[in-house]
Design an enzyme around this catalytic site. Structure first.
Site, mmCIF file in Angstrom:
data_model
loop_
_atom_site.group_PDB
_atom_site.id
_atom_site.type_symbol
_atom_site.label_atom_id
_atom_site.label_comp_id
_atom_site.label_asym_id
_atom_site.label_seq_id
_atom_site.Cartn_x
_atom_site.Cartn_y
_atom_site.Cartn_z
ATOM 1 C CG ASP A 3 -1.898 -1.173 1.237
ATOM 2 O OD1 ASP A 3 -1.758 -2.073 0.383
ATOM 3 O OD2 ASP A 3 -2.766 -1.219 2.123
ATOM 4 C CG ASP A 45 -6.343 -0.221 1.457
ATOM 5 O OD1 ASP A 45 -6.272 -1.452 1.521
ATOM 6 O OD2 ASP A 45 -6.482 0.520 2.441
ATOM 7 C CG HIS A 47 -11.097 0.703 0.479
ATOM 8 N ND1 HIS A 47 -11.146 -0.630 0.839
ATOM 9 C CD2 HIS A 47 -10.109 1.257 1.230
ATOM 10 C CE1 HIS A 47 -10.215 -0.851 1.767
ATOM 11 N NE2 HIS A 47 -9.577 0.258 2.012
ATOM 12 C CE LYS A 89 -3.934 -4.255 1.093
ATOM 13 N NZ LYS A 89 -4.553 -3.377 2.082
ATOM 14 C CB CYS A 133 -1.755 -2.851 5.155
ATOM 15 S SG CYS A 133 -3.508 -2.392 5.121
HETATM 16 C C1 VGL Z 1 -4.218 0.742 6.234
HETATM 17 C C2 VGL Z 1 -5.541 1.750 7.774
HETATM 18 C C3 VGL Z 1 -6.633 1.569 6.982
HETATM 19 C C4 VGL Z 1 -2.851 0.296 5.814
HETATM 20 C C5 VGL Z 1 -5.308 0.542 5.426
HETATM 21 O O1 VGL Z 1 -2.561 0.263 4.602
HETATM 22 O O2 VGL Z 1 -2.064 -0.028 6.714
HETATM 23 N N1 VGL Z 1 -4.347 1.332 7.395
HETATM 24 N N2 VGL Z 1 -6.519 0.966 5.829
#
Ligand code: VGL
Length: 187
Positions: A3, A45, A47, A89, A133
């Site tokens: 990420d 991510d 979403h 994801k 993550c």
């Molecule tokens: C993450 C918080 C919410 C991350 C993803 O990539 O660590 N942290 N969503």
């Protein structure tokens, strides 16, 4: 690479302190990996606008990394070339999907299947964020029987509670991750 996206960097909607500073070590690590013909992969991510991952729909987090927005793009300093396979994801409405192993490539393949198809046995992991993550990805990787090297200089923590990042590192060590840095690996 977990990420390494705009929203997790300063100026993004869920910024991790110094999150942008992981890009330089990740770039160096990628160069080293390419020289060694290693497999490159990044999770992101990805979403939907409405997901109960977000606080306004009952979840924990500010809106972030909504697919096809600037915030969801990889940080511009990261050199994401064509040989980096991307795993998206958190695409469902009821899913946190912290782990990169919950992601799918554009071919519908999971990260574990992709890596195993190349005979990969060891992973060098960095990215954002250490305490979410990265941690969950490392735990999944170890469950999938990969040997995991955590690149400490190439990850940063959200640290909602002070010390969360350090505690996450301790957990990753406890489950078997080897703590190292890009400099040590490349020495
Ligand atoms: C993450 C918080 C919410 C991350 C993803 O990539 O660590 N942290 N969503």
């Amino acid at each position: 690479m977990v990420d390494p996206q705009n929203d997790f960097c300063p100026g993004g909607s869920l910024p991790v302190k110094d999150g942008d500073q992981v890009m330089e070590p990740l770039n160096r690590m990628m160069e080293y990996a390419k020289k060694n013909n290693w497999v490159l992969a990044a999770s992101r991510d990805w979403h939907p606008k409405k997901t109960n991952h977000f606080a306004k729909y009952g979840g924990k987090w500010a809106v972030h990394c909504v697919k096809n927005t600037n915030g969801a793009k990889f940080h511009p300093a990261l050199k994401v070339t064509k040989d980096v396979m991307v795993f998206s994801k958190g695409m469902l409405k009821d899913q946190d999907a912290y782990s990169a192993f919950q992601g799918y490539s554009k071919f519908g393949e999971t990260l574990a299947d992709y890596l195993k198809s190349y005979g990969v046995q060891e992973l060098y992991v960095g990215g954002l964020a250490t305490d979410y993550c990265v941690k969950e990805s490392v735990i999944s990787a170890i469950k999938e029987c990969f040997k995991v090297y955590l690149l400490l200089d190439a990850c940063r923590a959200v640290d909602i509670e002070p010390g969360d990042g350090d505690r996450a590192i301790e957990v990753m060590k406890q489950v078997g991750a080897i703590l190292t840095t890009t400099k040590k690996v490349m020495a």
